[in-house]
Design a protein around this motif. Structure first.
Motif, mmCIF file in Angstrom:
data_model
loop_
_atom_site.group_PDB
_atom_site.id
_atom_site.type_symbol
_atom_site.label_atom_id
_atom_site.label_comp_id
_atom_site.label_asym_id
_atom_site.label_seq_id
_atom_site.Cartn_x
_atom_site.Cartn_y
_atom_site.Cartn_z
ATOM 1 N N LEU A 46 71.016 40.054 102.273
ATOM 2 C CA LEU A 46 70.368 40.940 101.311
ATOM 3 C C LEU A 46 71.226 42.142 100.941
ATOM 4 C CD1 LEU A 46 66.598 41.006 102.369
ATOM 5 C CD2 LEU A 46 67.710 39.667 100.571
ATOM 6 N N VAL A 78 61.187 40.826 102.267
ATOM 7 C CA VAL A 78 61.072 39.514 101.637
ATOM 8 C C VAL A 78 59.655 39.015 101.847
ATOM 9 C CG1 VAL A 78 61.881 37.133 101.632
ATOM 10 C CG2 VAL A 78 63.506 38.996 102.004
ATOM 11 N N LEU A 117 67.097 45.811 98.435
ATOM 12 C CA LEU A 117 66.016 44.912 98.847
ATOM 13 C C LEU A 117 65.728 45.143 100.315
ATOM 14 C CD1 LEU A 117 67.335 41.639 97.142
ATOM 15 C CD2 LEU A 117 65.746 43.321 96.196
ATOM 16 N N ILE A 137 62.307 36.454 96.831
ATOM 17 C CA ILE A 137 62.251 37.779 97.444
ATOM 18 C C ILE A 137 60.829 38.330 97.323
ATOM 19 C CG2 ILE A 137 63.165 40.129 97.395
ATOM 20 C CD1 ILE A 137 65.185 38.023 98.278
ATOM 21 N N ARG A 138 60.285 38.150 96.139
ATOM 22 C CA ARG A 138 58.909 38.523 95.838
ATOM 23 C C ARG A 138 58.566 37.802 94.547
ATOM 24 N NH1 ARG A 138 60.832 44.562 94.285
ATOM 25 N NH2 ARG A 138 60.939 44.343 92.013
#
Length: 470
Positions: free
Chosen positions: A435, A359, A356, A423-424
């Motif tokens: 993360l 964000v 990741l 996060i999405r």
């Protein structure tokens, strides 16, 4: 490699176990023709027995790779066809919704794409006819989460049906078939499928942390019922045995002593992506194996939970490495992740990029709030202070299943509410974690939501398991 590797393993294992109340841990590595096994601590705090290199333990869901190997052996022998409906061989297989079982193919059972909604179905032991009784019970109240092949969801039920399928087409009980066609040919000399056999050798038991004393206490249940054998409820063995099985798959189906266990083609098929949910928290699924990308390196893995214990088996074909481990509290999973990451980065020199990297702000959380259900499991999802709060509750079907589940889970039927940060769209991380914690095996702690229609997600995925909006 041997002395240096053992010292490195033992140092990391001892530090983690002492800091996190893990009584015992054993791990092994095979690489470039050399093998090392390191054991630390206690196998059972009630007896004080030490954890040894050849101490046995429940394989848990690592068994699923063994079950898949058995299925593909029968495919090679012309007994089974992966693209045939299961009912071709197992006509009594049925689900609560008429017509659904008939659409499930043999390949769906071992690729977690069958949709059978029975992940927490724990029927009683059933004796020698345990798997027959399990299949009969599916017809009484178990449907599907999705149409076969439409989605993927980690499936205990699919593997158990596969085990019964094997019994029917071979005329041999699953435990006997496992011993004859996998344990023996692969050189798994310390493996068995019953507590009665395991007790003749050094064997570890699982533990749970007592919330009042913070000390580890032994589980009150060693194995799950025999009805769960093919999914991981009863097979028991050692780290050297798992390394032997992993080496068999590493070498195209040939065991360390040169015995052909599976064809090279079937071994490769197990490592080929059968379904990809295309979400960071759900690695692609092969047949039996879960396929974890670590940058440009692929790790074929399966982990297994047992009452108070966790196991793992990983095969890294690009580097000729096999890793296996067991710890006798659930928190030992974090140590397994640590050791796997260390092996990849420090021992093999693998670059592991962040999973990741960004964000997103202002993610609309409304599509994900609601109630999601699967067999005997309810997840309430609410939007609170810009985060999702999930409450997971086990809803037992009867007193027998409640007894089995609570013993497996350490006594609880509900987890404390857990907050998740966006996060999405569709992807969330448990609050409080950096993360980079999700770069390795712990990516399974992320939660995703799928198939948004009319502003509402239809499915939640946690740990590779789907629940459906109710």
């Amino acid at each position: 490699m041997t002395d240096t590797m053992r010292a490195s393993l033992l140092g990391q294992i001892a530090t983690y176990c002492e800091s996190n109340a893990v009584p015992g841990f054993v791990a092994g590595v095979f690489h470039d023709g050399e093998q090392v096994v390191a054991a630390h601590g206690t196998a059972n705090v009630a007896t004080g027995a030490p954890m040894l290199a050849d101490t046995g333990f429940l394989y848990g869901s690592v068994t699923k790779v063994l079950t898949t190997t058995l299925v593909l052996q029968q495919v090679e022998r012309g007994v089974l066809d992966l693209d045939a409906p299961v009912v071709t061989y197992l006509p009594e297989f049925a689900l609560a919704v008429p017509g659904t079982a008939e659409r499930i193919l043999v390949r769906h059972l071992i690729s977690h794409t069958n949709g059978i909604d029975a992940d927490l179905y724990f029927p009683g032991d059933g004796g020698r006819d345990a798997l027959k009784a399990y299949v009969a019970g599916l017809a009484e109240g178990h449907g599907v989460l999705f149409a076969p092949g439409e989605q993927a969801s980690y499936s205990n039920g699919g593997m158990i049906v596969a085990g019964r399928l094997l019994e029917v087409v071979t005329g041999v009980s699953f435990p006997e078939l496992l011993a004859r066609d996998v344990y023996g040919p692969a050189g798994m000399t310390g493996s068995s499928s019953s507590a009665e056999e395991a007790i003749l050798r050094s064997t570890a038991v699982g533990h749970f942390i007592d919330p009042e004393t913070t000390e580890a206490r032994p589980t009150g249940m060693f194995t799950l019922p025999a009805t769960w054998g093919p999914a991981g409820g009863t097979p028991i063995g050692t780290v050297p045995d798992l390394l032997a099985f992993g080496r068999t798959h590493l070498d195209g189906g040939v065991s360390p002593d040169g015995t052909r266990v599976l064809s090279a083609e079937s071994t490769a098929l197990m490592r080929t992506v059968a379904f990809d949910m295309e979400s960071p928290n759900v690695p692609p699924l092969g047949m039996g194996w879960v396929i974890y990308p670590y940058g440009d390196t692929t790790v074929h893995a399966m982990s297994g939970a047992s009452p108070g214990g966790v196991s793992i088996l990983c095969v890294v074909p690009e580097h000729g490495l096999v890793f296996a481990a067991f710890g006798n509290t659930p928190s030992a999973m974090l140590l397994q992740d640590q050791l796997l990451t260390w092996l990849l980065r420090e021992h093999l020199g693998v670059e592991i990029p962040p999973l990741l990297t960004e964000v997103e702000d202002d993610v609309d959380l409304a599509p994900y709030a609601g109630i999601y259900r699967s067999d005997q499991l309810r997840i309430d999802v609410a939007v609170i202070d810009g985060q999702l709060e999930e409450t997971v509750t086990y809803e037992p079907a009867d007193a027998s299943q409640e007894r089995i589940f609570t013993a497996f889970a350490g006594g609880a039927t509900a987890a404390p509410p857990q907050r998740y940060v966006p996060i999405r769209p569709g992807l969330f991380a448990p609050a409080g974690y950096p993360l980079d914690a999700f770069d390795g095996y712990l990516r399974l702690l992320l939660v995703s939501y799928h198939d948004v229609r009319d502003g509402r997600a239809r499915f939640r995925n946690g740990g590779g398991r789907l629940t459906r909006r109710s």
